[in-house]
Design a protein around this motif. Structure first.
Motif, PDB file in Angstrom:
ATOM      1  N   LEU A   1      38.075  43.229  41.944  1.00  0.00           N
ATOM      2  CA  LEU A   1      37.724  44.080  40.811  1.00  0.00           C
ATOM      3  C   LEU A   1      38.777  43.981  39.707  1.00  0.00           C
ATOM      4  CD1 LEU A   1      35.935  46.202  39.442  1.00  0.00           C
ATOM      5  CD2 LEU A   1      37.187  47.955  40.723  1.00  0.00           C
ATOM      6  N   LEU A   2      40.043  44.001  40.097  1.00  0.00           N
ATOM      7  CA  LEU A   2      41.110  43.910  39.103  1.00  0.00           C
ATOM      8  C   LEU A   2      41.046  42.579  38.360  1.00  0.00           C
ATOM      9  CD1 LEU A   2      43.535  45.531  37.990  1.00  0.00           C
ATOM     10  CD2 LEU A   2      44.962  44.249  39.583  1.00  0.00           C
ATOM     11  N   TRP A   3      40.842  41.480  39.090  1.00  0.00           N
ATOM     12  CA  TRP A   3      40.730  40.165  38.449  1.00  0.00           C
ATOM     13  C   TRP A   3      39.514  40.098  37.535  1.00  0.00           C
ATOM     14  CZ3 TRP A   3      44.504  36.891  37.904  1.00  0.00           C
ATOM     15  CH2 TRP A   3      45.544  36.837  38.850  1.00  0.00           C
ATOM     16  N   LEU A   4      38.395  40.683  37.957  1.00  0.00           N
ATOM     17  CA  LEU A   4      37.202  40.696  37.108  1.00  0.00           C
ATOM     18  C   LEU A   4      37.432  41.499  35.830  1.00  0.00           C
ATOM     19  CD1 LEU A   4      34.346  41.035  39.735  1.00  0.00           C
ATOM     20  CD2 LEU A   4      34.752  39.102  38.187  1.00  0.00           C
ATOM     21  N   GLU A   5      38.147  42.611  35.965  1.00  0.00           N
ATOM     22  CA  GLU A   5      38.463  43.408  34.776  1.00  0.00           C
ATOM     23  C   GLU A   5      39.358  42.617  33.823  1.00  0.00           C
ATOM     24  OE1 GLU A   5      36.991  46.033  33.886  1.00  0.00           O
ATOM     25  OE2 GLU A   5      35.994  46.417  35.784  1.00  0.00           O
ATOM     26  N   LEU A   6      40.295  41.858  34.374  1.00  0.00           N
ATOM     27  CA  LEU A   6      41.149  41.012  33.530  1.00  0.00           C
ATOM     28  C   LEU A   6      40.307  39.963  32.803  1.00  0.00           C
ATOM     29  CD1 LEU A   6      44.085  40.335  32.670  1.00  0.00           C
ATOM     30  CD2 LEU A   6      44.076  38.649  34.502  1.00  0.00           C
ATOM     31  N   LEU A   7      39.365  39.351  33.524  1.00  0.00           N
ATOM     32  CA  LEU A   7      38.461  38.394  32.877  1.00  0.00           C
ATOM     33  C   LEU A   7      37.675  39.051  31.751  1.00  0.00           C
ATOM     34  CD1 LEU A   7      36.793  36.254  35.695  1.00  0.00           C
ATOM     35  CD2 LEU A   7      38.227  35.446  33.828  1.00  0.00           C
ATOM     36  N   LYS A   8      37.176  40.264  32.006  1.00  0.00           N
ATOM     37  CA  LYS A   8      36.385  40.976  31.006  1.00  0.00           C
ATOM     38  C   LYS A   8      37.195  41.212  29.727  1.00  0.00           C
ATOM     39  CE  LYS A   8      34.190  44.597  32.589  1.00  0.00           C
ATOM     40  NZ  LYS A   8      33.832  45.993  32.924  1.00  0.00           N
ATOM     41  N   ILE A   9      38.481  41.519  29.875  1.00  0.00           N
ATOM     42  CA  ILE A   9      39.338  41.811  28.720  1.00  0.00           C
ATOM     43  C   ILE A   9      39.814  40.542  28.031  1.00  0.00           C
ATOM     44  CG2 ILE A   9      41.579  42.758  28.054  1.00  0.00           C
ATOM     45  CD1 ILE A   9      41.141  44.879  30.271  1.00  0.00           C
ATOM     46  N   LYS A  10      40.323  39.597  28.808  1.00  0.00           N
ATOM     47  CA  LYS A  10      40.966  38.411  28.228  1.00  0.00           C
ATOM     48  C   LYS A  10      39.992  37.276  27.912  1.00  0.00           C
ATOM     49  CE  LYS A  10      44.914  37.603  28.147  1.00  0.00           C
ATOM     50  NZ  LYS A  10      45.958  37.629  27.173  1.00  0.00           N
ATOM     51  N   TYR A  11      38.988  37.106  28.753  1.00  0.00           N
ATOM     52  CA  TYR A  11      38.066  35.982  28.619  1.00  0.00           C
ATOM     53  C   TYR A  11      36.627  36.487  28.740  1.00  0.00           C
ATOM     54  CZ  TYR A  11      42.514  33.825  29.792  1.00  0.00           C
ATOM     55  OH  TYR A  11      43.832  33.487  29.822  1.00  0.00           O
ATOM     56  N   PRO A  12      36.155  37.242  27.757  1.00  0.00           N
ATOM     57  CA  PRO A  12      34.828  37.855  27.874  1.00  0.00           C
ATOM     58  C   PRO A  12      33.691  36.837  28.034  1.00  0.00           C
ATOM     59  CG  PRO A  12      35.760  38.217  25.682  1.00  0.00           C
ATOM     60  CD  PRO A  12      36.822  37.594  26.508  1.00  0.00           C
ATOM     61  N   GLU A  13      33.842  35.639  27.467  1.00  0.00           N
ATOM     62  CA  GLU A  13      32.785  34.634  27.618  1.00  0.00           C
ATOM     63  C   GLU A  13      32.650  34.213  29.087  1.00  0.00           C
ATOM     64  OE1 GLU A  13      35.698  33.693  25.788  1.00  0.00           O
ATOM     65  OE2 GLU A  13      35.007  34.673  23.966  1.00  0.00           O
ATOM     66  N   VAL A  14      33.791  34.035  29.755  1.00  0.00           N
ATOM     67  CA  VAL A  14      33.775  33.661  31.173  1.00  0.00           C
ATOM     68  C   VAL A  14      33.170  34.788  32.001  1.00  0.00           C
ATOM     69  CG1 VAL A  14      35.206  33.054  33.169  1.00  0.00           C
ATOM     70  CG2 VAL A  14      35.759  32.128  30.905  1.00  0.00           C
ATOM     71  N   TYR A  15      33.603  36.017  31.719  1.00  0.00           N
ATOM     72  CA  TYR A  15      33.076  37.176  32.442  1.00  0.00           C
ATOM     73  C   TYR A  15      31.556  37.265  32.269  1.00  0.00           C
ATOM     74  CZ  TYR A  15      32.044  41.956  33.734  1.00  0.00           C
ATOM     75  OH  TYR A  15      31.482  43.062  34.306  1.00  0.00           O
ATOM     76  N   ASN A  16      31.085  37.112  31.045  1.00  0.00           N
ATOM     77  CA  ASN A  16      29.644  37.212  30.790  1.00  0.00           C
ATOM     78  C   ASN A  16      28.877  36.083  31.467  1.00  0.00           C
ATOM     79  OD1 ASN A  16      29.700  39.600  29.326  1.00  0.00           O
ATOM     80  ND2 ASN A  16      30.193  38.537  27.434  1.00  0.00           N
ATOM     81  N   PHE A  17      29.479  34.899  31.548  1.00  0.00           N
ATOM     82  CA  PHE A  17      28.835  33.793  32.265  1.00  0.00           C
ATOM     83  C   PHE A  17      28.691  34.142  33.745  1.00  0.00           C
ATOM     84  CE2 PHE A  17      28.881  29.937  34.790  1.00  0.00           C
ATOM     85  CZ  PHE A  17      27.837  29.224  34.208  1.00  0.00           C
ATOM     86  N   ILE A  18      29.768  34.645  34.340  1.00  0.00           N
ATOM     87  CA  ILE A  18      29.718  35.034  35.757  1.00  0.00           C
ATOM     88  C   ILE A  18      28.674  36.123  35.967  1.00  0.00           C
ATOM     89  CG2 ILE A  18      31.015  36.140  37.626  1.00  0.00           C
ATOM     90  CD1 ILE A  18      33.528  34.709  36.488  1.00  0.00           C
ATOM     91  N   LYS A  19      28.672  37.088  35.083  1.00  0.00           N
ATOM     92  CA  LYS A  19      27.729  38.201  35.193  1.00  0.00           C
ATOM     93  C   LYS A  19      26.284  37.711  35.045  1.00  0.00           C
ATOM     94  CE  LYS A  19      26.841  42.673  33.030  1.00  0.00           C
ATOM     95  NZ  LYS A  19      27.232  43.552  31.931  1.00  0.00           N
ATOM     96  N   SER A  20      26.052  36.766  34.143  1.00  0.00           N
ATOM     97  CA  SER A  20      24.707  36.258  33.899  1.00  0.00           C
ATOM     98  C   SER A  20      24.234  35.277  34.973  1.00  0.00           C
ATOM     99  CB  SER A  20      24.645  35.555  32.545  1.00  0.00           C
ATOM    100  OG  SER A  20      24.968  36.444  31.517  1.00  0.00           O
ATOM    101  N   HIS A  21      25.185  34.666  35.686  1.00  0.00           N
ATOM    102  CA  HIS A  21      24.843  33.667  36.697  1.00  0.00           C
ATOM    103  C   HIS A  21      25.369  34.100  38.067  1.00  0.00           C
ATOM    104  CE1 HIS A  21      24.705  31.555  32.840  1.00  0.00           C
ATOM    105  NE2 HIS A  21      23.710  30.876  33.385  1.00  0.00           N
ATOM    106  N   ARG A  22      25.085  35.318  38.404  1.00  0.00           N
ATOM    107  CA  ARG A  22      25.571  35.931  39.640  1.00  0.00           C
ATOM    108  C   ARG A  22      25.232  35.102  40.877  1.00  0.00           C
ATOM    109  NH1 ARG A  22      23.402  39.692  43.315  1.00  0.00           N
ATOM    110  NH2 ARG A  22      24.994  41.080  44.162  1.00  0.00           N
ATOM    111  N   GLU A  23      24.057  34.520  40.882  1.00  0.00           N
ATOM    112  CA  GLU A  23      23.582  33.773  42.056  1.00  0.00           C
ATOM    113  C   GLU A  23      24.476  32.582  42.388  1.00  0.00           C
ATOM    114  OE1 GLU A  23      21.880  31.940  38.425  1.00  0.00           O
ATOM    115  OE2 GLU A  23      21.981  34.003  39.133  1.00  0.00           O
TER     116      GLU A  23
END
Length: 170
Positions: free
Chosen positions: A143-165
């Motif tokens: 969770l902490l690493w995902l939150e860091l991605l969300k803050i620092k690299y939102p494009e990467v976070y959104n890709f992971i979120k959109s391609h959960r499978e």
């Protein structure tokens, strides 16, 4: 930002008025350069006209960021009554699967990605809020690493979120 600096320039010559400004010089130069020229250098030159005595603060050392991160996380876990101790001796603690055992090992190196105290505060705040909804359902280090991605690299976070499978095993 432009209007603030314009206001300061217009009123700076009044007697007995002193301004103390706290800002990121690079960010301000990038924000105002188009009003005073064509390159970011024009923004820096304008700042030099306004700011008579610049005081540059040193960067916060990474070990201090890590220390503050651990202190902040300990406070969050204490408030949430989550124990970060080894489960081998006490069976009533959370297990490794939900991220309390070996937590600090799992987040080692996170300080490399946090550049300012403000970023750390943002990270701890978002972690704390999401922990409310996800407590006992997620590995806390993940969770902490995902939150860091969300803050620092939102494009990467959104890709992971959109391609959960692609990232989650069923």
């Amino acid at each position: 930002i432009y209007n603030i600096f314009r206001f300061i320039k217009l009123t700076a010559s009044f007697k007995n008025i002193t301004y103390i400004l706290s800002f990121d010089k690079d960010m301000v130069a990038k924000a105002i350069f188009s009003n005073y020229g064509v390159t970011v250098e024009d923004g820096y030159r304008y700042i030099e006209k306004i700011v008579n005595i610049p005081l540059m603060l040193p960067k916060v050392p990474k070990y201090k960021i890590l220390e503050s991160c651990k202190n902040g996380l300990e406070q969050i876990f204490q408030i949430k009554k989550i124990e970060l101790q080894d489960t081998s001796e006490k069976k009533d603690f959370h297990t490794y699967e939900n991220g309390t055992n070996r937590f600090y090992f799992e987040i080692s190196g996170i300080e490399k990605y946090i550049n300012t105290p403000r970023e750390l505060v943002r990270l701890l705040n978002t972690f704390s809020v999401d922990l409310i909804a996800l407590e006992n359902e997620i590995n806390y280090a993940d969770l902490l690493w995902l939150e860091l991605l969300k803050i620092k690299y939102p494009e990467v976070y959104n890709f992971i979120k959109s391609h959960r499978e692609v990232f989650v095993l069923n």
